[in-house]
Scaffold this motif. Structure first.
Motif, short mmCIF file in Angstrom:
data_model
loop_
_atom_site.label_atom_id
_atom_site.label_comp_id
_atom_site.label_asym_id
_atom_site.label_seq_id
_atom_site.Cartn_x
_atom_site.Cartn_y
_atom_site.Cartn_z
N CYS A 10 0.82 -1.20 0.00
CA CYS A 10 0.00 0.00 0.00
C CYS A 10 0.86 1.26 0.00
O CYS A 10 1.86 1.33 0.71
CB CYS A 10 -0.89 -0.01 1.24
N LYS A 11 0.43 2.22 -0.79
CA LYS A 11 1.05 3.55 -0.76
C LYS A 11 0.01 4.50 -0.19
O LYS A 11 -1.16 4.46 -0.56
CB LYS A 11 1.49 4.00 -2.14
N THR A 12 0.45 5.37 0.72
CA THR A 12 -0.45 6.25 1.44
C THR A 12 -0.10 7.71 1.18
O THR A 12 1.06 8.09 1.25
CB THR A 12 -0.35 5.95 2.96
N TYR A 13 -1.12 8.50 0.88
CA TYR A 13 -0.94 9.92 0.59
C TYR A 13 -1.95 10.75 1.37
O TYR A 13 -3.10 10.35 1.50
CB TYR A 13 -1.15 10.20 -0.91
N ARG A 29 -7.10 10.95 3.48
CA ARG A 29 -5.95 10.08 3.22
C ARG A 29 -6.35 9.11 2.13
O ARG A 29 -7.41 8.48 2.19
CB ARG A 29 -5.56 9.31 4.49
N ILE A 30 -5.50 8.99 1.11
CA ILE A 30 -5.72 8.02 0.04
C ILE A 30 -4.79 6.84 0.26
O ILE A 30 -3.57 7.02 0.39
CB ILE A 30 -5.46 8.64 -1.35
N ASN A 31 -5.35 5.66 0.31
CA ASN A 31 -4.58 4.42 0.36
C ASN A 31 -4.71 3.74 -0.99
O ASN A 31 -5.82 3.42 -1.42
CB ASN A 31 -5.09 3.48 1.45
N TYR A 32 -3.58 3.53 -1.67
CA TYR A 32 -3.58 2.87 -2.97
C TYR A 32 -2.92 1.51 -2.80
O TYR A 32 -1.74 1.42 -2.43
CB TYR A 32 -2.84 3.70 -4.01
N TYR A 33 -3.64 0.44 -3.07
CA TYR A 33 -3.16 -0.92 -2.86
C TYR A 33 -2.57 -1.45 -4.16
O TYR A 33 -3.26 -1.59 -5.17
CB TYR A 33 -4.29 -1.81 -2.36
N LEU A 34 -1.27 -1.71 -4.13
CA LEU A 34 -0.52 -2.10 -5.32
C LEU A 34 -0.93 -3.46 -5.87
O LEU A 34 -0.95 -3.66 -7.08
CB LEU A 34 0.98 -2.11 -5.02
N GLN A 62 1.28 5.74 -11.11
CA GLN A 62 2.03 6.86 -11.67
C GLN A 62 1.32 8.20 -11.48
O GLN A 62 1.95 9.25 -11.50
CB GLN A 62 2.30 6.65 -13.17
N SER A 63 0.01 8.19 -11.32
CA SER A 63 -0.74 9.44 -11.15
C SER A 63 -0.75 9.92 -9.70
O SER A 63 -1.25 11.00 -9.43
CB SER A 63 -2.17 9.27 -11.65
N VAL A 70 -6.11 14.32 -8.25
CA VAL A 70 -6.74 13.11 -8.80
C VAL A 70 -8.25 13.21 -8.59
O VAL A 70 -8.72 13.73 -7.57
CB VAL A 70 -6.19 11.82 -8.15
N THR A 71 -8.99 12.73 -9.56
CA THR A 71 -10.45 12.75 -9.48
C THR A 71 -10.95 11.34 -9.20
O THR A 71 -10.65 10.41 -9.95
CB THR A 71 -11.06 13.27 -10.79
N LEU A 72 -11.68 11.20 -8.11
CA LEU A 72 -12.26 9.92 -7.73
C LEU A 72 -13.76 10.11 -7.57
O LEU A 72 -14.21 10.82 -6.67
CB LEU A 72 -11.67 9.41 -6.42
N TYR A 73 -14.51 9.54 -8.49
CA TYR A 73 -15.97 9.58 -8.45
C TYR A 73 -16.50 11.01 -8.28
O TYR A 73 -17.33 11.28 -7.42
CB TYR A 73 -16.50 8.63 -7.40
N GLY A 74 -15.98 11.92 -9.10
CA GLY A 74 -16.48 13.28 -9.15
C GLY A 74 -15.84 14.26 -8.19
O GLY A 74 -16.07 15.46 -8.29
N ARG A 75 -15.03 13.78 -7.27
CA ARG A 75 -14.37 14.69 -6.32
C ARG A 75 -12.90 14.80 -6.68
O ARG A 75 -12.24 13.80 -6.98
CB ARG A 75 -14.49 14.17 -4.89
#
Length: 92
Positions: A10-13, A29-34, A62-63, A70-75
């Motif tokens: 996981c990468k956390t931002y 907080r965005i958690n992106y699971y690789l 990469q984004s 970043v846009t996630l479901y309209g936000r």
């Protein structure tokens, strides 16, 4: 981090979303699971999951970098910093 069982997966931002109605930036907080390319968004003010872990084809590893929006479901979430030291080391 206690909320992530395996940090390599996981990468956390940390990011913010501008609430136009209240005219304030709200912290998230965005958690992106690789492993599977899923994303989860946590409301830092409430400490609750805002967007459950879900696959998002438009989002890639990469984004996700500091300064990007970043846009996630309209936000639109502006990434302000890395969420943990492990993410910062792997990105830099």
């Amino acid at each position: 981090m206690a909320w992530i069982s395996n940090q390599e997966d996981c990468k956390t931002y940390l990011c913010s979303w501008f609430d136009e109605m209240a005219a304030i930036d709200k912290p998230f907080r965005i958690n992106y699971y690789l492993r599977d390319g899923t994303v989860e968004v946590v409301d830092m003010t409430r400490g609750k999951v805002h967007l459950k872990r879900i696959k998002n084809e438009a989002l890639s590893e990469q984004s996700l970098f500091v300064g990007n929006v970043v846009t996630l479901y309209g936000r639109k979430y502006k990434i302000t910093e890395y969420g943990d030291g492990a993410t910062k080391q792997t990105v830099n």
